[in-house]
Design an enzyme around this catalytic site. Structure first.
Site, PDB file in Angstrom:
ATOM      1  N   TYR A 154       4.842  22.761  61.731  1.00  0.00           N
ATOM      2  CA  TYR A 154       5.545  22.331  63.162  1.00  0.00           C
ATOM      3  C   TYR A 154       5.628  23.224  64.444  1.00  0.00           C
ATOM      4  O   TYR A 154       5.689  22.609  65.433  1.00  0.00           O
ATOM      5  CB  TYR A 154       6.701  21.761  62.813  1.00  0.00           C
ATOM      6  CG  TYR A 154       6.918  20.469  61.971  1.00  0.00           C
ATOM      7  CD1 TYR A 154       6.417  20.367  60.724  1.00  0.00           C
ATOM      8  CD2 TYR A 154       7.600  19.359  62.584  1.00  0.00           C
ATOM      9  CE1 TYR A 154       6.648  19.146  60.008  1.00  0.00           C
ATOM     10  CE2 TYR A 154       7.639  18.038  61.989  1.00  0.00           C
ATOM     11  CZ  TYR A 154       7.057  18.114  60.641  1.00  0.00           C
ATOM     12  OH  TYR A 154       7.345  16.644  60.074  1.00  0.00           O
ATOM     13  N   LYS A 164       2.384  25.065  47.650  1.00  0.00           N
ATOM     14  CA  LYS A 164       0.946  24.947  47.323  1.00  0.00           C
ATOM     15  C   LYS A 164       0.255  26.183  47.036  1.00  0.00           C
ATOM     16  O   LYS A 164      -0.406  26.592  47.747  1.00  0.00           O
ATOM     17  CB  LYS A 164       0.461  24.079  48.212  1.00  0.00           C
ATOM     18  CG  LYS A 164      -1.117  23.684  47.919  1.00  0.00           C
ATOM     19  CD  LYS A 164      -0.951  22.413  46.905  1.00  0.00           C
ATOM     20  CE  LYS A 164      -2.436  22.160  46.697  1.00  0.00           C
ATOM     21  NZ  LYS A 164      -2.454  21.175  45.492  1.00  0.00           N
ATOM     22  N   ASP A 209       1.867  18.387  45.240  1.00  0.00           N
ATOM     23  CA  ASP A 209       1.234  17.287  44.667  1.00  0.00           C
ATOM     24  C   ASP A 209       1.894  16.704  43.468  1.00  0.00           C
ATOM     25  O   ASP A 209       2.154  15.640  43.051  1.00  0.00           O
ATOM     26  CB  ASP A 209      -0.112  17.503  44.650  1.00  0.00           C
ATOM     27  CG  ASP A 209      -0.758  18.755  43.479  1.00  0.00           C
ATOM     28  OD1 ASP A 209       0.130  19.513  43.635  1.00  0.00           O
ATOM     29  OD2 ASP A 209      -1.957  18.753  43.530  1.00  0.00           O
ATOM     30  N   ASP A 266       9.157  17.368  54.904  1.00  0.00           N
ATOM     31  CA  ASP A 266       9.101  16.139  55.752  1.00  0.00           C
ATOM     32  C   ASP A 266       8.748  14.932  54.931  1.00  0.00           C
ATOM     33  O   ASP A 266       9.132  13.888  54.715  1.00  0.00           O
ATOM     34  CB  ASP A 266       8.323  16.297  56.926  1.00  0.00           C
ATOM     35  CG  ASP A 266       7.854  15.028  57.810  1.00  0.00           C
ATOM     36  OD1 ASP A 266       8.894  14.275  57.998  1.00  0.00           O
ATOM     37  OD2 ASP A 266       6.981  14.735  58.234  1.00  0.00           O
ATOM     38  N   ASP A 319      10.897  11.736  52.693  1.00  0.00           N
ATOM     39  CA  ASP A 319      10.560  10.330  53.090  1.00  0.00           C
ATOM     40  C   ASP A 319      10.393   9.498  51.413  1.00  0.00           C
ATOM     41  O   ASP A 319      10.895   8.334  51.337  1.00  0.00           O
ATOM     42  CB  ASP A 319       9.377   9.923  53.754  1.00  0.00           C
ATOM     43  CG  ASP A 319       9.843   9.714  55.236  1.00  0.00           C
ATOM     44  OD1 ASP A 319      11.003  10.241  55.630  1.00  0.00           O
ATOM     45  OD2 ASP A 319       9.086   8.883  55.862  1.00  0.00           O
TER      46      ASP A 319
HETATM   47  C1  IPM Z   1      11.987  13.694  60.531  1.00  0.00           C
HETATM   48  C2  IPM Z   1      11.020  13.058  61.318  1.00  0.00           C
HETATM   49  C3  IPM Z   1      10.608  14.089  62.359  1.00  0.00           C
HETATM   50  C4  IPM Z   1       9.839  15.402  61.712  1.00  0.00           C
HETATM   51  C5  IPM Z   1       9.791  13.761  63.506  1.00  0.00           C
HETATM   52  C6  IPM Z   1      10.379  12.476  64.130  1.00  0.00           C
HETATM   53  C7  IPM Z   1       9.203  14.834  64.496  1.00  0.00           C
HETATM   54  O1  IPM Z   1       9.979  12.631  60.627  1.00  0.00           O
HETATM   55  O2  IPM Z   1      13.078  14.145  60.844  1.00  0.00           O
HETATM   56  O3  IPM Z   1      11.831  13.906  59.218  1.00  0.00           O
HETATM   57  O4  IPM Z   1       8.697  15.023  61.156  1.00  0.00           O
HETATM   58  O5  IPM Z   1      10.582  16.163  61.381  1.00  0.00           O
HETATM   59 MG    MG Z   2      10.107  12.832  58.534  1.00  0.00          MG
END
Ligand code: IPM
Ligand code: MG
Length: 366
Positions: free
Chosen positions: A146, A195, A227, A251, A255
């Site tokens: 990032y 990884k 993975d 990240d 999710d």
């Molecule tokens: C998160 C989001 C952010 C990230 C985006 C919006 C830049 O996906 O907070 O997980 O990738 O960190």
């Molecule tokens: Mg995210």
């Protein structure tokens, strides 16, 4: 206690969910004798519309001067919104990355919990989800891909793009320490995800995590390739307590972890630096498709406010009261659309917030 809070409503459903979290904080302050002051700050698309940039220097200064930041969500529809016609460093997300960096928020805590009341919303088979699960992803937030150097260039008529993944041992050590510290307060188990079979940055990650682990003999450490971790999260999520991982892996895995709970609208997060200061926001995005429709689930933001009370202000009693109020409302069968199931009663964002406020109990009533 006097609490100075910067509020960042942001974009999409952000203003609606933050309004409900504020109502919950206000009622909590009233019940427990605290004084909250708020300053509203623009970030993301909301800031672009007013200032032409996703984050201003004044906004950073305001956030730095506060005790904590409560945020909704930022960003819009990437295929339709004019914000995404701007150069990458002027888009809403750039503002979020910048504020994380400017405030030194290197530790991102993302709990993923299967709520008993919402077990039916979990997409995993009954035999996998039975017994529940409760994990926390400790994601490194200010390093790695990032924030590495990036560029796009053309060579011999061919376009190339480069992103750099860099970690120093210091960056790895401080997030590892946070991971082990929080594991001590939980089930004393850290799964470090990397990884290391391919990446140098992961091999350094693993070596430093091993060094830090020596200081925490009471915490069990294991390593897992990213993975495999993606697979294990759907196969056997109950094996995890704290998942410790770098920015990009965190990240993606956070999710996935939130989705397997079946209720991303319920999941809070905290981004912390080395002091008590933190930025608190739901794990979900700005859901522009339902913005303004009073259909969003404010619970993740309300639980983020509860994390703020707990981590930045050491107000555990107050945080417990908020968590209990949320549980009570769910137990009575109230649901927003995202977590609705047969036999429950569907309400909008405002009504969900009102119900939680109504269920808050003061210390003397416990
Ligand atoms: C998160 C989001 C952010 C990230 C985006 C919006 C830049 O996906 O907070 O997980 O990738 O960190
Ligand atoms: Mg995210």
């Amino acid at each position: 206690m006097k609490l100075n809070i910067v509020c960042i409503p942001g974009d999409g459903i952000g203003p609606e969910i933050v309004a409900q979290a504020r109502a919950v904080l206000d009622r909590t302050a009233e019940l427990y004798g605290h004084e909250m002051t708020y300053k509203e700050v623009l970030l993301g698309g909301a800031s672009i519309d007013v200032h032409g940039v996703p984050l201003t220097e004044e906004a950073i200064a305001d956030a730095k001067a506060a005790d904590a930041v409560l945020m909704g969500s930022i960003g819009g529809d990437t295929t339709k919104s004019p914000w995404y016609k701007l150069p990458p460093d002027k888009r809403p997300e750039a503002g979020l990355l910048r504020i994380r960096k400017a405030l030194g928020l290197f530790a991102n805590l993302r709990p993923a919990v299967l709520y008993e009341e919402l077990a039916d919303a979990c997409p995993l088979r009954q035999e996998i989800r039975q017994g529940g699960f409760d994990m926390l992803i400790m994601r490194e937030l200010t390093g790695g891909l990032y924030f590495g150097e990036r560029k796009t260039y053309t060579e011999n008529g061919m376009r190339h793009a480069v992103d750099t993944l860099t970690y120093s041992e210091e960056e790895i050590r401080r997030i590892a320490v946070k991971g082990f510290e929080i594991a001590r307060k939980r089930k004393k188990k850290v799964t470090s995800v990397d990884k290391a079979n391919v990446l140098d940055s992961s091999r350094l990650w693993r070596a430093i995590v091993e060094e830090v682990a020596v200081e925490y003999p009471d915490v069990a450490l294991s390593h897992m390739l990213v993975d495999n971790c993606a697979m294990q999260l759907v196969k056997d999520p109950a094996q995890f307590d704290v998942i410790l991982t770098e920015n990009m892996f965190g990240d993606i895995l956070s999710d996935e972890a939130s989705m397997v709970t079946g209720s991303i609208g319920m999941l809070a997060s905290a981004s912390l630096n080395d002091t008590k200061f933190g930025l608190y926001e739901p794990s979900h995005g700005s859901a522009p498709d339902i913005a303004g429709a009073d259909a969003a689930n404010p619970i993740a933001t309300i639980l983020s406010a509860s994390m703020m009370l707990r981590y930045s202000f050491d107000l555990d009693r107050e945080a417990d009261a908020v968590d209990r109020a949320v549980k009570a409302v769910l137990q009575e069968g109230w649901r927003t659309a995202d977590i609705m199931s047969p036999g429950c009663r569907q309400v909008g964002c405002r009504e969900m917030g009102r119900l939680i406020v109504e269920h808050l109990e003061g210390g003397e009533q416990r």
